[in-house]
Design an enzyme around this catalytic site. Sequence first.
Site, PDB file in Angstrom:
ATOM      1  N   ASN A  42       0.837  -1.203   0.000  1.00  8.16           N
ATOM      2  CA  ASN A  42       0.000   0.000   0.000  1.00  8.16           C
ATOM      3  C   ASN A  42       0.873   1.255   0.000  1.00  8.16           C
ATOM      4  O   ASN A  42       1.927   1.294   0.639  1.00  8.16           O
ATOM      5  CB  ASN A  42      -1.014   0.012   1.144  1.00  8.16           C
ATOM      6  CG  ASN A  42      -0.454  -0.307   2.513  1.00  8.16           C
ATOM      7  OD1 ASN A  42       0.515  -1.044   2.653  1.00  8.16           O
ATOM      8  ND2 ASN A  42      -1.064   0.258   3.536  1.00  8.16           N
ATOM      9  N   CYS A  53      -4.117   0.446  -2.550  1.00  3.09           N
ATOM     10  CA  CYS A  53      -3.951  -0.769  -1.735  1.00  3.09           C
ATOM     11  C   CYS A  53      -2.867  -1.673  -2.329  1.00  3.09           C
ATOM     12  O   CYS A  53      -2.568  -1.618  -3.536  1.00  3.09           O
ATOM     13  CB  CYS A  53      -5.240  -1.568  -1.704  1.00  3.09           C
ATOM     14  SG  CYS A  53      -6.598  -0.807  -0.811  1.00  3.09           S
ATOM     15  N   GLU A  55      -2.965  -4.908  -2.923  1.00  5.30           N
ATOM     16  CA  GLU A  55      -3.440  -5.882  -3.907  1.00  5.30           C
ATOM     17  C   GLU A  55      -3.553  -5.259  -5.292  1.00  5.30           C
ATOM     18  O   GLU A  55      -3.140  -5.847  -6.299  1.00  5.30           O
ATOM     19  CB  GLU A  55      -4.816  -6.435  -3.497  1.00  5.30           C
ATOM     20  CG  GLU A  55      -4.830  -7.154  -2.170  1.00  5.30           C
ATOM     21  CD  GLU A  55      -5.053  -6.235  -0.971  1.00  5.30           C
ATOM     22  OE1 GLU A  55      -4.716  -5.033  -1.052  1.00  5.30           O
ATOM     23  OE2 GLU A  55      -5.561  -6.724   0.050  1.00  5.30           O
ATOM     24  N   CYS A  87     -10.396  -4.004  -4.087  1.00  2.00           N
ATOM     25  CA  CYS A  87      -9.357  -4.951  -4.515  1.00  2.00           C
ATOM     26  C   CYS A  87      -9.966  -6.275  -4.952  1.00  2.00           C
ATOM     27  O   CYS A  87      -9.497  -6.899  -5.901  1.00  2.00           O
ATOM     28  CB  CYS A  87      -8.329  -5.143  -3.403  1.00  2.00           C
ATOM     29  SG  CYS A  87      -7.326  -3.657  -3.200  1.00  2.00           S
TER      30      CYS A  87
HETATM   31  N1  THU Z   1      -5.294  -1.536   2.451  1.00  2.76           N
HETATM   32  C1  THU Z   1      -4.727  -2.385   1.556  1.00  2.76           C
HETATM   33  O1  THU Z   1      -3.576  -2.204   1.146  1.00  2.76           O
HETATM   34  N2  THU Z   1      -5.472  -3.424   1.124  1.00  2.76           N
HETATM   35  C2  THU Z   1      -6.744  -3.708   1.506  1.00  2.76           C
HETATM   36  O2  THU Z   1      -7.356  -4.629   0.993  1.00  2.76           O
HETATM   37  C3  THU Z   1      -7.359  -2.896   2.567  1.00  2.76           C
HETATM   38  C4  THU Z   1      -6.633  -1.682   2.981  1.00  2.76           C
HETATM   39  C5  THU Z   1      -4.500  -0.393   2.945  1.00  2.76           C
HETATM   40  C6  THU Z   1      -5.002   0.953   2.504  1.00  2.76           C
HETATM   41  C7  THU Z   1      -4.480   1.844   3.594  1.00  2.76           C
HETATM   42  O3  THU Z   1      -3.157   2.238   3.268  1.00  2.76           O
HETATM   43  C8  THU Z   1      -4.425   0.955   4.829  1.00  2.76           C
HETATM   44  O4  THU Z   1      -4.508  -0.379   4.349  1.00  2.76           O
HETATM   45  C9  THU Z   1      -5.541   1.200   5.830  1.00  2.76           C
HETATM   46  O5  THU Z   1      -6.774   1.152   5.213  1.00  2.76           O
END
Ligand code: THU
Length: 128
Positions: A42, A53, A55, A87
């Site tokens: 992320n 994110c 993914e 995602c």
């Molecule tokens: N986040 C992800 O990278 N993947 C997900 O499926 C859910 C959330 C990240 C986004 C943000 O930087 C942090 O997690 C908190 O939401």
Amino acid sequence: MTDQELVDRALAVRECAYAPYSQFSVGAVLLGKSGEIYAGTNVENASYGLTICAERSAVFSAIAAGEREFEAVAIVVKGAGSPCGACRQVLSEFHPSLRVILADEHGKIADVLSLADLLPRSFGPHSL
Ligand code: THU
């Protein structure tokens, strides 16, 4: 590549997360049909809504490398949580029943499931 190897790679890329606002680091690794792996993490932004994110970051990196078919995705987060809805949708575009491996921040696999279980009755290319 084994599920645990994929998780270990996701654990490593999670270390590179840029998450100064949430402090919530996520690592994701996609295994392509070719055997190549594509890592994502992320990346947050001071303009919060621009955050990407892990993914989706992995998917975009795979597509940019020319890979469009995938075998599995490994996702590492604290508590082995599930991917967000956005995602799920982006992963589903390329493989609606992709194998999803969920692991915690220690690399312990908590669940292996089908993306179809996470996103049933999905909207996709077939819907258009
Ligand atoms: N986040 C992800 O990278 N993947 C997900 O499926 C859910 C959330 C990240 C986004 C943000 O930087 C942090 O997690 C908190 O939401």
